[in-house]
Design a protein around this motif. Sequence first.
Motif, PDB file in Angstrom:
ATOM      1  N   LYS A 188       0.831  -1.201   0.000  1.00 22.62           N
ATOM      2  CA  LYS A 188       0.000   0.000   0.000  1.00 22.62           C
ATOM      3  C   LYS A 188       0.867   1.252   0.000  1.00 22.62           C
ATOM      4  O   LYS A 188       0.606   2.210  -0.740  1.00 22.62           O
ATOM      5  N   ASP A 189       1.912   1.247   0.830  1.00 21.84           N
ATOM      6  CA  ASP A 189       2.825   2.391   0.871  1.00 21.84           C
ATOM      7  C   ASP A 189       3.548   2.560  -0.462  1.00 21.84           C
ATOM      8  O   ASP A 189       3.669   3.682  -0.971  1.00 21.84           O
ATOM      9  N   LYS A 229       2.667   1.515  -3.450  1.00 23.40           N
ATOM     10  CA  LYS A 229       1.731   1.954  -4.489  1.00 23.40           C
ATOM     11  C   LYS A 229       1.502   3.455  -4.404  1.00 23.40           C
ATOM     12  O   LYS A 229       1.544   4.166  -5.425  1.00 23.40           O
ATOM     13  N   ARG A 230       1.282   3.938  -3.190  1.00 25.83           N
ATOM     14  CA  ARG A 230       1.050   5.376  -3.002  1.00 25.83           C
ATOM     15  C   ARG A 230       2.294   6.185  -3.345  1.00 25.83           C
ATOM     16  O   ARG A 230       2.199   7.272  -3.941  1.00 25.83           O
ATOM     17  N   ILE A 253       2.556   6.493  -7.099  1.00 20.64           N
ATOM     18  CA  ILE A 253       1.579   7.467  -7.597  1.00 20.64           C
ATOM     19  C   ILE A 253       2.066   8.888  -7.333  1.00 20.64           C
ATOM     20  O   ILE A 253       2.002   9.763  -8.221  1.00 20.64           O
ATOM     21  N   GLU A 254       2.567   9.119  -6.134  1.00 18.74           N
ATOM     22  CA  GLU A 254       3.043  10.452  -5.782  1.00 18.74           C
ATOM     23  C   GLU A 254       4.292  10.827  -6.568  1.00 18.74           C
ATOM     24  O   GLU A 254       4.482  11.995  -6.925  1.00 18.74           O
ATOM     25  N   TYR A 260       2.769  11.638   2.035  1.00 22.01           N
ATOM     26  CA  TYR A 260       3.368  10.675   1.117  1.00 22.01           C
ATOM     27  C   TYR A 260       4.300  11.336   0.108  1.00 22.01           C
ATOM     28  O   TYR A 260       5.305  10.738  -0.292  1.00 22.01           O
ATOM     29  N   THR A 307       8.099  10.393  -0.253  1.00 19.55           N
ATOM     30  CA  THR A 307       8.656  10.094  -1.572  1.00 19.55           C
ATOM     31  C   THR A 307       9.897  10.929  -1.839  1.00 19.55           C
ATOM     32  O   THR A 307      10.916  10.428  -2.330  1.00 19.55           O
TER      33      THR A 307
END
Length: 291
Positions: free
Chosen positions: A62-63, A65-66, A69-70, A105, A109
């Motif tokens: 989950k982390d 994936k986020r 995206i970010e 996030y 990142t």
Amino acid sequence: MSVIYAILLGILQGITEFLPVSSFGHVSLMEGVLGIGQEGGILFATLLHVGTLAAVFSVFHKDLKRICIELIGMIMDIIGNAYLFIHNKRTGDSLHYAKIVKGTYRRLTALLVVSFIPTAFIGYTARRLVEKTAFSPLMSGICLLLTGVWLIVVDFSRAGGNKTPKEAGYDHAMWIGICQGISVFPGLSRCGLTIGAGLFCGFTKKFAVKYAFLVSVPAIIGSLFVEIPNFAASSMTVGTGAIYILGMLAAGVTGYFTIRFLLKITQTAPLRYFAVYCFLAGAVGLALNFQ
């Protein structure tokens, strides 16, 4: 290297990767015990890490994936800001630029990107030295002892704080990246060095452990791209390649079933316990070298 040896090393990798005791150092020492020397080389060690990377994805999917995206969003905002800069210069307009780093996030990142820079630089420039020392029991033994010293220092200094991604600074990310970069040598625990660096930067232990494994993802993927051309080497056969893949799968399966338990141990157990283990493992490495 036989299939049995490859699977055994994969299992060893899957267990030690998630503890601050240097999986690379353990694999190096075990290869010496088994008498297979440098048969696997850096490529095999990299594939073992790729195997355990699958376990990291299973826990932090989950982390990750986020974060992906970010990261894409940040790149698009940078491109958009570059376009706005050109537009404003040509027209005299004062259109507002998009904020690149916003939210937890995106902050995380950005920190990971900063950490990756020194890791990539150190890892790439030191790769030839690593190749020469990677399977030396002496090198592994000394570095395991150094890891033990580091863990003792971190533990008895009571390092750690309450910082989360919002409070973490880019200078912190840089130091963690440097620690990860020098951990390319066998016996210097990547996990131990990065967790310790995070704690000295004031991270909570939970965040320090989480960050240590998230920051390993781009480093392992990068090392895979560096080593993958060796699959096309003249010495590489179909049988050898298949054995390497089996070792990688063994590491992945072992890591998948043990990662949650081992991460819990890493998060809760005092680092001094791992330090004592590293001292013992380092002594074994020195004994193997001088036997």
